[in-house]
Design a protein around this motif. Structure first.
Motif, PDB file in Angstrom:
ATOM      1  N   LYS A  95      61.935  38.821  52.960  1.00  0.00           N
ATOM      2  CA  LYS A  95      62.225  39.573  54.181  1.00  0.00           C
ATOM      3  C   LYS A  95      63.411  39.000  54.950  1.00  0.00           C
ATOM      4  CE  LYS A  95      59.916  41.137  58.417  1.00  0.00           C
ATOM      5  NZ  LYS A  95      58.641  41.101  59.193  1.00  0.00           N
ATOM      6  N   ILE A  96      63.415  37.669  55.152  1.00  0.00           N
ATOM      7  CA  ILE A  96      64.497  37.043  55.919  1.00  0.00           C
ATOM      8  C   ILE A  96      65.822  37.174  55.181  1.00  0.00           C
ATOM      9  CG2 ILE A  96      65.370  34.834  56.798  1.00  0.00           C
ATOM     10  CD1 ILE A  96      62.519  34.053  57.456  1.00  0.00           C
ATOM     11  N   ALA A  97      65.786  37.017  53.854  1.00  0.00           N
ATOM     12  CA  ALA A  97      67.011  37.129  53.066  1.00  0.00           C
ATOM     13  C   ALA A  97      67.632  38.511  53.207  1.00  0.00           C
ATOM     14  CB  ALA A  97      66.722  36.827  51.600  1.00  0.00           C
ATOM     15  N   ASN A  98      66.815  39.554  53.328  1.00  0.00           N
ATOM     16  CA  ASN A  98      67.334  40.911  53.526  1.00  0.00           C
ATOM     17  C   ASN A  98      68.084  41.023  54.854  1.00  0.00           C
ATOM     18  OD1 ASN A  98      66.407  43.359  51.588  1.00  0.00           O
ATOM     19  ND2 ASN A  98      64.965  41.663  51.420  1.00  0.00           N
ATOM     20  N   LYS A  99      67.515  40.470  55.915  1.00  0.00           N
ATOM     21  CA  LYS A  99      68.175  40.500  57.223  1.00  0.00           C
ATOM     22  C   LYS A  99      69.471  39.696  57.186  1.00  0.00           C
ATOM     23  CE  LYS A  99      63.973  41.083  60.010  1.00  0.00           C
ATOM     24  NZ  LYS A  99      63.132  40.492  61.078  1.00  0.00           N
ATOM     25  N   PHE A 100      69.415  38.555  56.514  1.00  0.00           N
ATOM     26  CA  PHE A 100      70.572  37.676  56.419  1.00  0.00           C
ATOM     27  C   PHE A 100      71.698  38.361  55.634  1.00  0.00           C
ATOM     28  CE2 PHE A 100      73.113  34.187  54.784  1.00  0.00           C
ATOM     29  CZ  PHE A 100      73.151  33.292  55.842  1.00  0.00           C
ATOM     30  N   ALA A 101      71.348  38.966  54.516  1.00  0.00           N
ATOM     31  CA  ALA A 101      72.346  39.638  53.682  1.00  0.00           C
ATOM     32  C   ALA A 101      72.999  40.800  54.420  1.00  0.00           C
ATOM     33  CB  ALA A 101      71.700  40.130  52.391  1.00  0.00           C
ATOM     34  N   ASN A 131      62.468  36.894  39.695  1.00  0.00           N
ATOM     35  CA  ASN A 131      62.236  38.218  39.134  1.00  0.00           C
ATOM     36  C   ASN A 131      63.587  38.931  38.979  1.00  0.00           C
ATOM     37  OD1 ASN A 131      61.848  41.115  39.057  1.00  0.00           O
ATOM     38  ND2 ASN A 131      59.712  40.762  39.619  1.00  0.00           N
ATOM     39  N   GLU A 132      64.018  39.139  37.736  1.00  0.00           N
ATOM     40  CA  GLU A 132      65.348  39.700  37.486  1.00  0.00           C
ATOM     41  C   GLU A 132      65.516  41.092  38.080  1.00  0.00           C
ATOM     42  OE1 GLU A 132      68.563  40.267  33.836  1.00  0.00           O
ATOM     43  OE2 GLU A 132      66.509  39.633  33.397  1.00  0.00           O
ATOM     44  N   GLU A 133      64.475  41.916  38.015  1.00  0.00           N
ATOM     45  CA  GLU A 133      64.564  43.260  38.569  1.00  0.00           C
ATOM     46  C   GLU A 133      64.768  43.220  40.080  1.00  0.00           C
ATOM     47  OE1 GLU A 133      61.279  45.696  37.444  1.00  0.00           O
ATOM     48  OE2 GLU A 133      61.703  45.575  35.289  1.00  0.00           O
ATOM     49  N   LYS A 134      64.080  42.283  40.737  1.00  0.00           N
ATOM     50  CA  LYS A 134      64.232  42.115  42.186  1.00  0.00           C
ATOM     51  C   LYS A 134      65.645  41.659  42.521  1.00  0.00           C
ATOM     52  CE  LYS A 134      61.984  39.888  46.139  1.00  0.00           C
ATOM     53  NZ  LYS A 134      60.872  38.993  46.569  1.00  0.00           N
ATOM     54  N   ALA A 135      66.170  40.722  41.725  1.00  0.00           N
ATOM     55  CA  ALA A 135      67.531  40.230  41.935  1.00  0.00           C
ATOM     56  C   ALA A 135      68.546  41.358  41.777  1.00  0.00           C
ATOM     57  CB  ALA A 135      67.838  39.095  40.971  1.00  0.00           C
ATOM     58  N   LYS A 136      68.356  42.179  40.743  1.00  0.00           N
ATOM     59  CA  LYS A 136      69.279  43.283  40.493  1.00  0.00           C
ATOM     60  C   LYS A 136      69.241  44.302  41.626  1.00  0.00           C
ATOM     61  CE  LYS A 136      70.463  46.875  37.128  1.00  0.00           C
ATOM     62  NZ  LYS A 136      70.074  47.563  35.882  1.00  0.00           N
ATOM     63  N   ALA A 137      68.035  44.637  42.078  1.00  0.00           N
ATOM     64  CA  ALA A 137      67.882  45.616  43.160  1.00  0.00           C
ATOM     65  C   ALA A 137      68.507  45.098  44.453  1.00  0.00           C
ATOM     66  CB  ALA A 137      66.407  45.932  43.376  1.00  0.00           C
ATOM     67  N   PHE A 138      68.294  43.815  44.748  1.00  0.00           N
ATOM     68  CA  PHE A 138      68.864  43.193  45.945  1.00  0.00           C
ATOM     69  C   PHE A 138      70.388  43.201  45.857  1.00  0.00           C
ATOM     70  CE2 PHE A 138      70.021  39.951  48.962  1.00  0.00           C
ATOM     71  CZ  PHE A 138      68.986  39.913  49.895  1.00  0.00           C
ATOM     72  N   SER A 139      70.900  42.863  44.685  1.00  0.00           N
ATOM     73  CA  SER A 139      72.339  42.833  44.451  1.00  0.00           C
ATOM     74  C   SER A 139      72.969  44.207  44.659  1.00  0.00           C
ATOM     75  CB  SER A 139      72.634  42.346  43.029  1.00  0.00           C
ATOM     76  OG  SER A 139      74.005  42.379  42.743  1.00  0.00           O
ATOM     77  N   GLU A 140      72.306  45.231  44.165  1.00  0.00           N
ATOM     78  CA  GLU A 140      72.826  46.587  44.314  1.00  0.00           C
ATOM     79  C   GLU A 140      72.790  47.027  45.772  1.00  0.00           C
ATOM     80  OE1 GLU A 140      70.394  48.803  41.635  1.00  0.00           O
ATOM     81  OE2 GLU A 140      71.577  48.268  39.856  1.00  0.00           O
ATOM     82  N   LYS A 141      71.729  46.635  46.479  1.00  0.00           N
ATOM     83  CA  LYS A 141      71.570  47.035  47.880  1.00  0.00           C
ATOM     84  C   LYS A 141      72.656  46.422  48.755  1.00  0.00           C
ATOM     85  CE  LYS A 141      68.171  47.113  51.633  1.00  0.00           C
ATOM     86  NZ  LYS A 141      66.771  46.756  52.023  1.00  0.00           N
ATOM     87  N   THR A 152      63.687  30.442  50.286  1.00  0.00           N
ATOM     88  CA  THR A 152      62.434  30.349  49.542  1.00  0.00           C
ATOM     89  C   THR A 152      61.324  29.857  50.470  1.00  0.00           C
ATOM     90  OG1 THR A 152      63.167  28.154  48.838  1.00  0.00           O
ATOM     91  CG2 THR A 152      63.519  29.962  47.293  1.00  0.00           C
ATOM     92  N   PRO A 153      60.046  29.896  50.052  1.00  0.00           N
ATOM     93  CA  PRO A 153      58.967  29.362  50.891  1.00  0.00           C
ATOM     94  C   PRO A 153      59.172  27.882  51.233  1.00  0.00           C
ATOM     95  CG  PRO A 153      58.067  30.753  49.161  1.00  0.00           C
ATOM     96  CD  PRO A 153      59.523  30.589  48.850  1.00  0.00           C
ATOM     97  N   ARG A 186      52.412  33.954  52.003  1.00  0.00           N
ATOM     98  CA  ARG A 186      53.133  32.764  52.458  1.00  0.00           C
ATOM     99  C   ARG A 186      52.528  32.138  53.719  1.00  0.00           C
ATOM    100  NH1 ARG A 186      57.087  31.927  56.202  1.00  0.00           N
ATOM    101  NH2 ARG A 186      57.172  34.150  56.716  1.00  0.00           N
ATOM    102  N   LEU A 187      52.118  32.950  54.677  1.00  0.00           N
ATOM    103  CA  LEU A 187      51.731  32.409  55.977  1.00  0.00           C
ATOM    104  C   LEU A 187      50.379  31.704  55.987  1.00  0.00           C
ATOM    105  CD1 LEU A 187      53.053  35.311  58.181  1.00  0.00           C
ATOM    106  CD2 LEU A 187      53.898  32.962  58.149  1.00  0.00           C
TER     107      LEU A 187
END
Length: 329
Positions: A14-20, A38-48, A74-75, A165-166
């Motif tokens: 979540k925080i990485a999305n705001k930061f990016a 997770n490669e799919e997560k990395a790819k989706a984040f990269s595209e976004k 990361t945590p 995480r919390l």
């Protein structure tokens, strides 16, 4: 043409999305690469967020010679391992708060960065918010006189998932490390190091603090009353009471856009906007440091991180909170 800083991001939550998103508001920064296990997560984040590269390995990202600095999101319990890996790959690091789980971790990270002459900073983004700059000016000018006491709280009702995480002790869960750090930081920049600390907590069934209450006592008689919780929504405001008046940082005080100064039954309201999600100001500080070949920020020096973790360790001891990591207390 000014050189642009190539950023990498490790951990794409979540925080990485705001930061990016805020990285895209900077004229001096480029999101060069992102990494998730997770490669799919990395790819989706990269595209976004339109990064040049994406990886399913943190080490592969850190090894890329084009990257200047890496944001670690990361945590909590992985901050030490991930930061040390990046430093050993010759990369500057902005590590999300808390930088480490205990003093030993933070001290080791700082020593490594200094040994390699690399940039390192803890991601206490609140320091660079415009309202925080104004707060420090007001306190320095003694507008409200000498500080008598501070009251600050930070609380929200978290998802009750015990594996998340919390609430997960193995991930450094609990209110103290997640949001308690903000009231503590406010007290530190306002009053410095306390001479005495009292603390109590309500522990969850996963043995992390669901609620933590802290009382700091200072040599000049000033006090700080601080609270954090992941069990309930609280005002998340901060008020500093002085001999000539008071100052209120409105919700959410750690990146407030409104300050109220009260003196002699009169109020002055200051509206102070921040850019984007608020991380842009922190990003620009890192960019500036790297462009000037500074290995630490003068606004958020590494001594502050040492002071912060020292206070956190003292509070952990008071409330009986211990984390189960290879580098734990």
């Amino acid at each position: 043409m000014t050189k642009k800083i190539n950023w990498g991001i490790i951990g794409l939550g979540k925080i990485a999305n705001k930061f990016a998103a805020d990285l895209q508001l900077s004229n001096n920064a480029v999101l060069y690469a992102v990494a998730s296990r997770n490669e799919e997560k990395a790819k989706a984040f990269s595209e976004k967020y339109k990064s040049t590269k994406f990886y399913s390995s943190y080490k592969e990202l850190a090894a890329n010679p084009e990257i200047d600095v890496i944001y670690i999101a990361t945590p909590n319990t992985f901050h030490f391992k991930n930061t040390m890996m990046c430093l050993k790959q010759g990369k500057g690091v902005l590590c999300e708060k808390p930088m480490g789980i205990n003093y030993r971790e933070v001290d080791t990270m700082i020593r490594e960065a200094r040994l390699r002459n690399l940039f390192l900073m803890e991601g206490i983004w609140t320091r660079f918010i415009p309202a925080t700059k104004k707060l420090l000016e007001i306190l320095d000018n003694k507008t409200i006189g000498d500080i008598l006491f501070i009251h600050a709280d930070f609380g929200f009702k978290a998802d009750s998932n015990r594996e998340g995480r919390l609430y997960n002790k193995k991930l450094g869960g609990g209110s103290l490390l997640d949001v308690g750090i903000y009231p503590i930081y406010l007290s530190l920049i306002s009053l410095g190091i306390p001479i005495d600390i009292k603390a109590m907590a309500r522990m969850t069934d996963t043995n992390v603090d669901g609620y933590c209450s802290m009382l700091f006592d200072y040599e000049n008689g000033a006090k700080a009353i601080l609270e954090s919780t992941i069990e309930a929504n609280t005002p998340t405001e901060a008020t500093i009471y002085g001999s000539k008046g008071s100052l209120k940082l409105h919700k959410q005080f750690h990146h407030s856009e409104k300050i109220t100064i009260s003196q002699n039954d009169e109020e002055t309201v200051l509206d102070i906007k921040h850019k984007g999600n608020g991380y842009t100001h922190e990003i620009e500080e890192v960019n500036s440091c790297l462009l000037n070949n500074d290995i630490e920020s003068s606004k958020l020096p590494l001594k502050i991180s040492i002071d912060m973790i020292t206070l956190i360790d003292r509070i952990k001891e008071k409330i009986g909170l211990k984390y189960e990591t290879k580098n734990s207390d």
